[in-house]
Motif scaffolding. Structure first.
Motif, short mmCIF file in Angstrom:
data_model
loop_
_atom_site.label_atom_id
_atom_site.label_comp_id
_atom_site.label_asym_id
_atom_site.label_seq_id
_atom_site.Cartn_x
_atom_site.Cartn_y
_atom_site.Cartn_z
N LEU A 487 0.84 -1.19 0.00
CA LEU A 487 0.00 0.00 0.00
C LEU A 487 0.89 1.26 0.00
O LEU A 487 1.83 1.37 0.78
CB LEU A 487 -0.93 0.00 1.21
N LYS A 488 0.51 2.22 -0.89
CA LYS A 488 1.25 3.46 -0.98
C LYS A 488 0.28 4.64 -1.10
O LYS A 488 -0.80 4.50 -1.67
CB LYS A 488 2.18 3.47 -2.19
N VAL A 489 0.67 5.78 -0.55
CA VAL A 489 -0.10 7.01 -0.73
C VAL A 489 0.59 7.81 -1.83
O VAL A 489 1.77 8.13 -1.73
CB VAL A 489 -0.17 7.83 0.57
N ARG A 490 -0.18 8.11 -2.89
CA ARG A 490 0.38 8.83 -4.03
C ARG A 490 -0.45 10.09 -4.30
O ARG A 490 -1.49 10.31 -3.68
CB ARG A 490 0.41 7.93 -5.28
N HIS A 491 0.03 10.88 -5.30
CA HIS A 491 -0.64 12.15 -5.62
C HIS A 491 -0.51 12.44 -7.11
O HIS A 491 0.52 12.16 -7.73
CB HIS A 491 0.01 13.30 -4.83
N ASN A 492 -1.59 12.94 -7.71
CA ASN A 492 -1.50 13.52 -9.04
C ASN A 492 -2.49 14.68 -9.14
O ASN A 492 -3.30 14.89 -8.23
CB ASN A 492 -1.73 12.48 -10.15
N HIS A 493 -2.42 15.43 -10.25
CA HIS A 493 -3.25 16.64 -10.37
C HIS A 493 -4.73 16.31 -10.58
O HIS A 493 -5.60 17.12 -10.28
CB HIS A 493 -2.74 17.51 -11.53
N MET A 494 -5.01 15.11 -11.07
CA MET A 494 -6.40 14.74 -11.33
C MET A 494 -7.12 14.28 -10.07
O MET A 494 -8.24 14.70 -9.78
CB MET A 494 -6.45 13.64 -12.40
N LEU A 495 -6.48 13.41 -9.29
CA LEU A 495 -7.14 12.79 -8.14
C LEU A 495 -6.72 13.39 -6.81
O LEU A 495 -7.38 13.17 -5.79
CB LEU A 495 -6.82 11.28 -8.12
N GLY A 496 -5.64 14.17 -6.82
CA GLY A 496 -5.11 14.61 -5.53
C GLY A 496 -4.40 13.45 -4.85
O GLY A 496 -3.78 12.60 -5.51
N TYR A 497 -4.49 13.37 -3.50
CA TYR A 497 -3.90 12.24 -2.78
C TYR A 497 -4.84 11.03 -2.84
O TYR A 497 -6.06 11.18 -2.76
CB TYR A 497 -3.64 12.61 -1.32
N PHE A 498 -4.27 9.83 -2.99
CA PHE A 498 -5.06 8.60 -3.04
C PHE A 498 -4.21 7.43 -2.54
O PHE A 498 -2.97 7.54 -2.46
CB PHE A 498 -5.55 8.32 -4.46
N VAL A 499 -4.90 6.36 -2.21
CA VAL A 499 -4.23 5.12 -1.78
C VAL A 499 -4.15 4.20 -2.99
O VAL A 499 -5.16 3.99 -3.68
CB VAL A 499 -5.02 4.44 -0.64
N GLU A 500 -2.99 3.63 -3.21
CA GLU A 500 -2.81 2.72 -4.35
C GLU A 500 -2.28 1.38 -3.85
O GLU A 500 -1.34 1.33 -3.03
CB GLU A 500 -1.83 3.32 -5.36
N VAL A 501 -2.93 0.31 -4.30
CA VAL A 501 -2.50 -1.05 -3.97
C VAL A 501 -2.47 -1.86 -5.25
O VAL A 501 -3.16 -1.53 -6.23
CB VAL A 501 -3.45 -1.71 -2.94
#
Length: 890
Positions: A487-501
């Protein structure tokens, strides 16, 4: 069309609110390409898109419908717009830049048509109004000029020219007679030339047709010009700047009117308006500038020009100053002497010169940085340029301490800039405390202000940075709760911060994780704890950016409050850079200080061509120096000699020595004494002008006519092979007459090179004409060009030798040799006295002062009705005797 770039399929484009907005803006700018901002792109539509796609070599697409036709469109990324703008400007386009004036997120909160993002044109980019470094040549000026004509208001035909370099704020104006307009414009070489609509076809302007910008005549009124000048400088009267003629105010007002139009009301940071006095500069017409290759070679570009050969400046401002000095040499001996004194001081102080040039090497282009800050287009990097320049100025003042008086005045100007103290201590120290070592170009990039400069900014940054640590802590906690190690917390301009697995572990997450996006190898989720933390982070980051923007605005205001002082310091450093560059080339290449006088002297000992010598130095070949003395008994030289012997080089060399000397430089010679030259004319080499329907010979005659009509006794004229482009007798006649006119009527200093060896006979009766020739040496049927100038006249041109070197077939050379021998034998049968008896070479008295003809006078006295046969016979013998006497006198 949808609001965002890259949206779905369009229906009828003209019916959407966004396209109605586009059409309204385009209607206001029909003559410019419209860069219409949509997100991260500037979009172009319809004919604009077709033209831009072709000019930029980018894809042209068609989407949606308008009047039943597909809509052409193309786009360029906002972050690379300068690159595309540069290419469009070079192709002659003008571009209206339309920006989004609000955040699209704010617009979305409104309902209906009000959701449309507000847009407007914030600037019109034109060739003469560029300010960005990416769009400009750092080493030359970028001028916008305007011409106001007396003829358009019922005057006698004089003109006033105003010019502005928007990228530096330099603003000047000058009045000129009609015959001086072309020379003035060729010196300025403006990128755009503003004229009243009715003046487009006036003499002196037609050759600038591709740069002309016609304006309504109301832009060229004296009253309007005065009003715009007062508004631009925020003053109540122009008296502090000097006295200006109404026509000069009209021209200056037209420039300001155009600037306000293209900058959409943004007011530039202007240097004080300077009125250039009449006859302040050595006049050089376009043909002379082209022939002498002052700033641009005949082949195009700087390489091979005088400027390229002598430019040893180290800063952008110094390079532009050098360009200006070479383009407009002075005619006032005192002003030239001040420049020479600075060069002399730095030649003699070698260690000071070395240290000074080391400092100047670090000098940024702060003159243009100040201009961008004044227009509201500057950024942290421009503030950094001011900071660095002030540091360099401080070092330079230390280097100049205790130097010659010629440099002390410049040092005092720099001291004034260093000591300026708006609101919060010396400006240099304030900028040094505030800005990071390498500021970003744009304020929106952030991190331009040093930590510790402002407590409020430090607090906002601390919260933002600690928030990032909280993100890492939350990521660890979510891994523990879900037992998903990937599990990682990531960020982009479309979604903002999100959890990715990984996609394979997506089902292992509890229900409170809400799926946001599914990818081939991963799944992305939102979770309440992360959303709340993101809001806190966003507020902290926004607060830090807002506070940094306020601080940058304060620094900009502080800089602009003393922009006049800083601009003066920038000009001072540019002068020092030029003086140090001239001193460097003088010290290393053996140039000497010329002696300038008010008489008509021209004494060059051991003169050298600066461009040719520099080129030969690369191949370790020595340049052959030559003397040139145009004195009372030899004011006009007739130079003969073979092709390739160096006649054209010698002619250009002496013209360039005048330009260097009056520009304030030392000259490549052993000794030089030059009487100030008011106009310099050069007709060396020619080409046709097909665009204007002129043959090579016609171009040659037009240039020669300009010389004979405009040259004065104080002028220097160099002419090369006049008359070569037509039949031999026609050309010889013209060359003969031109030499006589230069000698008898204009009486100027001049060099006249020719292959018409018959002209050397003129030396017998023109007292100030001296014959010189290029020396050659024949060795074993070969010819060696010595490139030396000596007294006397050449008897051969060695054209066959040059033809052999050029690679003509041997049979052609052999046949030409036979024909040449025959022609030379025929020429020997005609003694020189017979040649001089030909009508072509008889001395022609000026019209209105013809020598009395004794035969005609005797005939007039005879009355045939009164003559007896014997008296008639005696009259015939008398007339024959008179004719013989007249022939002997000739």
């Amino acid at each position: 069309m949808a609001e965002a770039h890259g949206s779905g399929r369009m229906t009828d484009a003209s019916q959407t609110p966004m396209m109605r907005q586009y059409f309204a803006l385009k209607a206001q700018h029909p003559d410019q390409l419209l860069f219409y901002r949509m997100g991260d792109f500037y979009e172009l539509f319809f004919d604009d898109a077709v033209q831009a796609a072709e000019a930029l070599d980018i894809a042209l697409t068609r989407r949606g419908k308008h009047d039943g036709q597909d809509v052409p469109m193309c786009g360029v990324p906002v972050h690379h717009a300068e690159t595309y703008l540069q290419r469009l400007i070079r192709r002659g386009f003008r571009v209206a830049v339309c920006e989004q004036l609000e955040d699209p997120a704010e617009a979305k909160k409104r309902k209906g048509a009000a959701k449309l993002v507000e847009r407007d044109v914030v600037r019109i980019v034109t060739p003469g109004t560029l300010t960005e470094d990416e769009l400009l040549d750092a080493r030359s000026e970028n001028l916008l000029a305007a011409v106001a004509s007396e003829a358009s208001i019922g005057g006698t035909g004089g003109h006033a020219v105003a010019w502005l370099d928007l990228s530096s704020g330099r603003f000047a104006v000058a009045a000129t007679a009609a015959d001086g307009l072309t020379a003035l414009l060729s010196r300025l070489d403006p990128r755009e030339l503003l004229v009243a609509e009715e003046d487009q076809s006036r003499d002196g302007l037609t050759e600038w047709h591709d740069r002309l910008v016609p304006l309504a005549s109301r832009s060229f009124t004296a009253e309007g010009g005065v009003r715009r000048l007062l508004e631009a400088y925020g003053i109540a009267t122009l008296d502090g700047f000097g006295s200006f003629e109404p026509l000069e105010c009209a021209a200056a007002g037209a420039v300001l009117d155009y600037v306000l139009l293209t900058q959409k009301g943004a007011r530039p940071q202007l240097q004080p308006l300077v009125r250039e006095g009449a006859n302040r500069h050595l006049l050089l017409d376009p043909a002379t500038r082209r022939n002498l290759e002052l700033t641009e070679a005949l082949a195009g570009g700087r390489a091979g020009s005088l400027l390229a050969a002598v430019d040893r400046t180290l800063s952008p401002g110094g390079a532009r100053r050098l360009w200006r000095d070479l383009a407009g040499p002075l005619t006032a001996r005192e002003a030239i002497a001040r420049r020479h004194a600075r060069v002399q001081a730095l030649v003699e102080a070698a260690e000071c010169r070395r240290r000074l040039r080391r400092c100047l090497r670090e000098l940024p282009d702060w003159e243009r940085a100040l201009a961008r800050l004044g227009l509201g287009r500057g950024g942290p990097r421009d503030l950094g340029a001011v900071r660095q320049a002030l540091a360099v100025a401080a070092e330079v003042t230390a280097v100049l301490a205790g130097t010659a008086p010629a440099l002390e005045a410049l040092r005092a100007d720099l001291m004034a800039a260093i000591e300026v103290a708006p609101t919060d201590g010396p400006l240099a120290a304030r900028l040094a405390r505030a800005l990071v070592e390498t500021p970003p170009r744009l304020a929106r990039e952030g991190e331009a202000i040093r930590s510790g400069y402002d407590a409020a900014l430090d607090r906002a940054r601390s919260l933002r940075d600690q928030g990032r640590q909280h993100i890492a802590a939350l990521e660890s906690e979510l891994r523990r709760q879900t037992a998903v190690a990937q599990l990682k917390v990531r960020h982009n301009h479309m979604l903002g911060y999100f959890v990715e697995v990984p996609a394979a572990r997506a089902d292992a997450l509890p229900e409170r994780f809400v799926r946001r996006q599914g990818l081939a190898n991963a799944s992305r989720f939102a979770v309440e704890e992360l959303t709340e933390l993101e809001l806190a982070l966003n507020r902290a980051d926004d607060e830090a950016r807002a506070r940094e923007a306020v601080l940058l605005d304060e620094l900009t205001t502080a800089v602009l409050a003393v922009a006049d002082v800083l601009g003066a310091a920038a000009r001072t450093l540019a002068k020092l850079d030029v003086a140090a560059a001239w001193a460097e080339i003088a010290a290393t290449d053996g140039w000497v200080r010329p002696e300038l006088s008010e008489d008509l002297a021209f004494e060059i000992e051991g003169g050298r061509h600066p461009v040719v010598e520099a080129a030969l130095r690369q191949s370790r070949t020595r340049f052959v120096a030559n003397d040139c003395r145009l004195g009372d008994t030899s004011r006009l030289w007739l130079l003969t000699g073979p092709n390739m012997a160096g006649k054209s080089t010698f002619l250009r060399q002496n013209a360039l020595l005048v330009i260097l000397a009056q520009a304030g430089a030392f000259v490549p010679a052993v000794r030089a004494r030059i009487g100030i030259v008011d106009r310099l004319f050069s007709r060396v080499g020619a080409a046709d002008d097909l665009a204007r329907g002129r043959s090579t010979f016609m171009v040659e005659m037009v240039e020669t006519a300009a010389i004979l009509n405009q040259a004065s006794e104080r002028s220097l004229v160099i002419l090369d092979e006049i008359g070569r482009g037509t039949a031999t007798h026609d050309g010889l006649s013209l060359a003969w007459a031109v030499v006589e006119h230069l000698h008898d009527q204009i009486r100027c200093r001049g060099l006249f090179a020719t292959h018409f060896h018959e002209l050397t006979a003129l030396a017998d009766r023109l007292e100030r004409l001296a014959c010189h020739t290029m020396k050659v040496k024949e060795w074993r049927s070969d010819v060696v060009f010595l490139h030396e100038v000596g007294e006397g006249a050449a008897d051969r041109s060695y054209g066959l030798h040059v033809a052999r070197l050029a690679g003509l077939p041997p049979q052609v050379i052999a046949r030409a040799s036979v024909l040449l021998q025959r022609l030379e034998q025929q020429a020997k049968l005609a003694p020189r006295s017979l040649v001089m008896d030909l009508p072509l070479f008889q001395e022609l008295a000026p019209s209105g002062a013809a020598r009395p003809d004794p035969v005609a006078a005797a005939l007039a006295e005879l009355d045939p009705e009164e003559l007896s046969p014997k008296a008639a016979l005696e009259a015939i013998y008398h007339l024959k005797a008179l004719s013989a006497e007249a022939k002997d006198e000739r």
